[in-house]
Design a protein around this motif. Structure first.
Motif, short mmCIF file in Angstrom:
data_model
loop_
_atom_site.label_atom_id
_atom_site.label_comp_id
_atom_site.label_asym_id
_atom_site.label_seq_id
_atom_site.Cartn_x
_atom_site.Cartn_y
_atom_site.Cartn_z
N MET A 55 -45.68 19.77 64.95
CA MET A 55 -45.16 20.14 63.63
C MET A 55 -43.77 20.78 63.72
SD MET A 55 -47.37 18.91 61.81
CE MET A 55 -47.52 19.40 60.11
N LEU A 56 -43.45 21.36 64.87
CA LEU A 56 -42.12 21.92 65.06
C LEU A 56 -41.15 20.87 65.57
CD1 LEU A 56 -43.02 25.33 66.71
CD2 LEU A 56 -41.79 25.01 64.60
N ARG A 57 -41.61 19.63 65.62
CA ARG A 57 -40.80 18.51 66.09
C ARG A 57 -40.44 18.60 67.57
NH1 ARG A 57 -35.84 17.78 62.25
NH2 ARG A 57 -36.67 18.58 60.31
N GLU A 73 -41.33 13.89 57.22
CA GLU A 73 -40.67 13.89 58.53
C GLU A 73 -40.63 12.50 59.11
OE1 GLU A 73 -39.53 17.53 59.10
OE2 GLU A 73 -39.52 16.21 60.84
N LEU A 81 -53.11 28.25 58.97
CA LEU A 81 -52.37 28.69 57.80
C LEU A 81 -51.04 27.95 57.66
CD1 LEU A 81 -52.92 32.53 58.16
CD2 LEU A 81 -54.05 30.99 56.59
N GLY A 82 -50.69 27.17 58.69
CA GLY A 82 -49.43 26.43 58.60
C GLY A 82 -48.25 27.16 59.18
N ASP A 83 -48.49 28.29 59.86
CA ASP A 83 -47.38 29.06 60.42
C ASP A 83 -47.28 28.78 61.92
OD1 ASP A 83 -46.41 32.56 60.00
OD2 ASP A 83 -45.39 30.84 60.89
N TYR A 84 -46.68 27.64 62.25
CA TYR A 84 -46.75 27.18 63.63
C TYR A 84 -45.90 28.02 64.58
CZ TYR A 84 -48.63 23.38 60.99
OH TYR A 84 -49.36 22.65 60.10
N TYR A 85 -44.76 28.42 64.09
CA TYR A 85 -43.86 29.18 64.95
C TYR A 85 -44.51 30.48 65.36
CZ TYR A 85 -39.55 31.41 66.45
OH TYR A 85 -38.59 32.04 67.18
N LYS A 145 -48.30 15.92 53.56
CA LYS A 145 -47.13 15.45 52.82
C LYS A 145 -45.85 15.76 53.59
CE LYS A 145 -44.72 17.11 48.97
NZ LYS A 145 -44.64 17.86 47.80
N LEU A 146 -45.76 16.98 54.12
CA LEU A 146 -44.56 17.37 54.84
C LEU A 146 -44.42 16.55 56.13
CD1 LEU A 146 -44.70 21.18 54.23
CD2 LEU A 146 -43.04 19.58 53.33
N ASP A 156 -56.14 21.46 49.25
CA ASP A 156 -54.70 21.68 48.98
C ASP A 156 -53.88 21.91 50.24
OD1 ASP A 156 -54.57 23.38 45.74
OD2 ASP A 156 -55.28 21.42 46.38
N LEU A 185 -50.78 19.49 51.65
CA LEU A 185 -49.40 19.94 51.82
C LEU A 185 -48.88 19.59 53.21
CD1 LEU A 185 -46.87 21.50 51.00
CD2 LEU A 185 -47.98 23.57 51.77
N GLN A 186 -49.68 19.92 54.23
CA GLN A 186 -49.24 19.66 55.60
C GLN A 186 -49.04 18.16 55.81
OE1 GLN A 186 -48.62 22.30 57.62
NE2 GLN A 186 -49.28 23.63 55.98
N TYR A 209 -60.18 23.54 45.27
CA TYR A 209 -58.87 23.73 45.88
C TYR A 209 -58.86 23.43 47.36
CZ TYR A 209 -57.52 26.47 41.78
OH TYR A 209 -57.23 26.89 40.52
#
Lengths: 468, 167
Positions: free
Chosen positions: A297-299, A422, A256-260, A417-418, A410, A414-415, A407
């Protein structure tokens, strides 16, 4: 539904491998693929009878053999292109046992997903089956010991089918009216909240987080006994499902993209120590893969590199052991993806000392050329590797059924692109970084003359770089 | 989805810099929505901050006060972040740069500088050709000698575990 230990008169020497039909040679059972799902071939009949017996006897070793080997063999031989017989058809052979039928149905659907393409009705029925199965495990009194491999596969498959459904649901272009109607009507099926709730419920009802805490002080021996519960005819199912659900939550949140949040969910399990997760190879690789990806993704590149290194070494050492397993292809694929992630991390954050020599040489072989291009800020390579290595992201909410567009890409876009933005930010800084390494203190004017930019621009780069 | 609430969360995330909160939130907002207001403005502001374009940031912030002033303490939080960035990069910097970064000038900046000189070890000198040079306190980022090199050292706890075996 409790299974008492053996009151069944069979005896232990009556093993599955010795059954009569095998004595006449395997070809005696060769049949044309049969699409009549009510017909139960003899081989399937013995399979379910023996599996049912072993489950009642809590003979974990034999259950694992049946599950790992025999199910695959029969699928390969008889059901390459067709589903297994329906649960209703085999039920009479297993005393119409409700829980066994739920377990059998879970395998049935898994087979359909693996070998065929599930229809929308099958997808929805599978959801119902999981609901019933989890309800019974959560609220009933299930007294079984199943192999950890099976329990992990159950959670793994559950999330995989959820992922598959979200992808399926978002491809609206080719849907029929009937499919759209079903999707609109049954909004609960494979709903993201439903999935998360079941995983959370398994964790809470099993009290697994407390158990893992107690384990550390030696209060319980969950880890020591690999999750199994041999005292007083106990059951490992709820606890181990709760344990694997922790990994399950990490995976769903990453999708879902919620890495934290994903990493927070994983906290009870320490991946730097062996544990129940490391005894099931699929689980270990999945856990570390998502851990690495979330950190990327959290760098947190250093953390990602360390974990990558750790798991790649393990895969390298144990690859041979799993060649016969049905999971071998998966393991190889994840291996390649992890190398790609490692290449990305090292290009963004060079850390020579953290990578083992074996891993390093493999890395140079597989990704050497790409890494050179990434160091020269070639964005296309970042794009390529990220797209190869990333999980199949999903959009949790249902699409707008009135707009017949696809869809499903999508979330991924998004992921990506972000991630690429970075990467672009980091590009500006690599040249400054190299100068700053040489000088402990340098006037801006001097640095500007080296880099051939004017002072105010340089200030921007500089401030940006130190912040990152 | 309540756009107002999401916008406020994003403002709080901006205030949390240098923590990656804002970026993490971005992962969760669908692409189409990110191109609408107020998200577009917030993303632009975040971009300015991350690339240390403070002048552009404060200009844009001024144009969009209504989004930002709903969350109290916004200005102070960003100033804190700007100071943090400056202290990492500079040992000494011209007053003009500082003023631009924290959006203060004139008397309020003088008062601020006094406060820092007294409490945080800053120094203010006269620059050749007018103006002032501000000296920032030393820390491990702007004075590399201060950076403890822990890469090759092994902490004592690890070594002490060997002692029973060695003897």
């Amino acid at each position: 539904m409790a299974y008492e230990s053996s009151s069944y008169g069979g005896g232990y020497d009556d093993s599955y491998e010795e059954r009569p039909e095998l004595r006449y040679g395997r070809d005696a059972e060769q049949q044309e693929p049969d699409y009549d799902t009510n017909f139960v071939p003899d081989a399937v009949q013995s399979f379910v009878v023996y599996l049912y017996r072993y489950i009642r006897e809590k003979n974990v070793y034999e259950i694992l053999q049946m599950y790992e080997l025999n199910f695959q063999k029969l699928s390969e031989r008889m059901f390459k292109q067709s589903p297994w017989p329906a649960a209703e058809a085999i039920a009479p052979y297993v005393d119409n046992d409700h829980v066994f039928c739920l377990l059998y149905r879970e395998l049935w659907f898994r087979h359909v997903y693996a070998r065929l393409t599930p229809t929308i009705t099958q997808r929805m029925d599978s959801w119902d089956n999981y609901c019933s199965l989890f309800q019974i495990i959560l609220h009933g009194n299930v007294n079984m010991q199943l192999p950890n491999q099976w329990l992990w596969d159950m959670i793994d498959e559950f999330i995989y089918q959820f992922q598959s459904f979200c992808q399926y649901r978002a491809k609206l272009k080719t849907k029929t009216e009937q499919e759209l109607a079903l999707l609109r009507e049954y909004a609960d099926v494979w709903n993201v909240y439903g999935v998360l709730n079941y995983l959370q419920a398994l964790i809470e009802k099993s009290n697994i987080i407390q158990i893992l805490e107690d384990d550390k002080d030696g209060g319980t021996n969950f880890t020591a006994q690999n999750g199994y519960d041999f005292q007083g005819g106990g059951s490992n199912v709820l606890k181990v499902l709760g344990y694997f659900s922790i990994v399950g939550l990490l995976r769903v949140h990453c999708l879902l993209g919620d890495y934290y949040c994903g990493l927070k969910c994983l906290l009870p399990i320490d991946i730097h120590q062996p544990g129940v997760y490391s005894n099931v190879v699929g689980c270990q690789i999945t856990t570390v893969y998502y851990y690495v990806f979330a950190n990327l993704m959290l760098r947190r590149y250093v953390e990602a590199i360390k974990a990558c290194n750790q798991i790649l070494l393990i895969i390298h050492k144990t690859k041979q052991d799993h060649q016969a397993s049905s999971q071998f292809q998966q393991i190889l694929k994840k291996n390649e993806q992890l190398y790609a992630l490692l290449a990305i991390c090292l290009s963004l954050c060079p850390q020579g000392k953290l990578v083992d020599e074996t891993v390093n040489s493999q890395l140079r072989e597989k990704q050497g050329e790409k890494m050179l291009r990434m160091q020269r800020n070639d964005e296309a390579v970042f794009d390529e590797l990220f797209s190869f290595a990333c999980p199949k992201f999903i959009t949790p909410s249902p699409p707008n059924y009135d707009e017949l567009v696809n869809y499903n890409q999508d979330a991924y876009r998004l992921q990506l692109k972000l991630f690429l933005s970075e990467v672009r930010q980091q590009q500006l800084l690599s040249s400054i970084r190299s100068y700053l390494k040489l000088y402990s203190a340098i006037p801006i004017s001097k640095l500007a003359s080296f880099m051939d930019v004017d002072e105010p621009t340089l200030r921007l780069y500089e401030d940006g770089s130190s912040y990152l | 989805m309540n756009i107002q609430i999401v916008a406020r969360i994003l403002v709080k995330a901006l205030m949390a810099l240098p923590a990656p909160d804002f970026n993490l939130c971005m992962f969760l907002i669908p692409e189409k929505l990110q191109m609408e207001e107020p998200f577009l403005t917030l993303i632009t502001l975040a971009h300015f901050l991350e690339t240390a374009r403070f002048r552009d940031f404060w200009d844009e912030a001024e144009r969009n006060r209504q989004i930002l002033e709903v969350v109290p303490g916004f200005e102070q939080a960003i100033q804190r972040f700007a100071l943090h960035v400056l202290s990492l990069s500079y040992q000494r910097l011209p007053r003009l740069v500082l003023a631009e970064a924290i959006n203060m000038e004139g008397l309020s900046l003088d008062k601020f500088l006094e406060h820092q000189v007294v409490n945080n070890g800053w120094s203010v000198e006269k620059a050749p050709g007018g103006g002032q040079i501000i000296g920032l306190p030393a820390n491990e980022h702007n004075y590399p000698e201060l950076k403890k090199n822990i890469a090759d050292s092994i902490p004592l706890e690890h070594v002490s575990k060997l002692f029973p075996v060695l003897t």
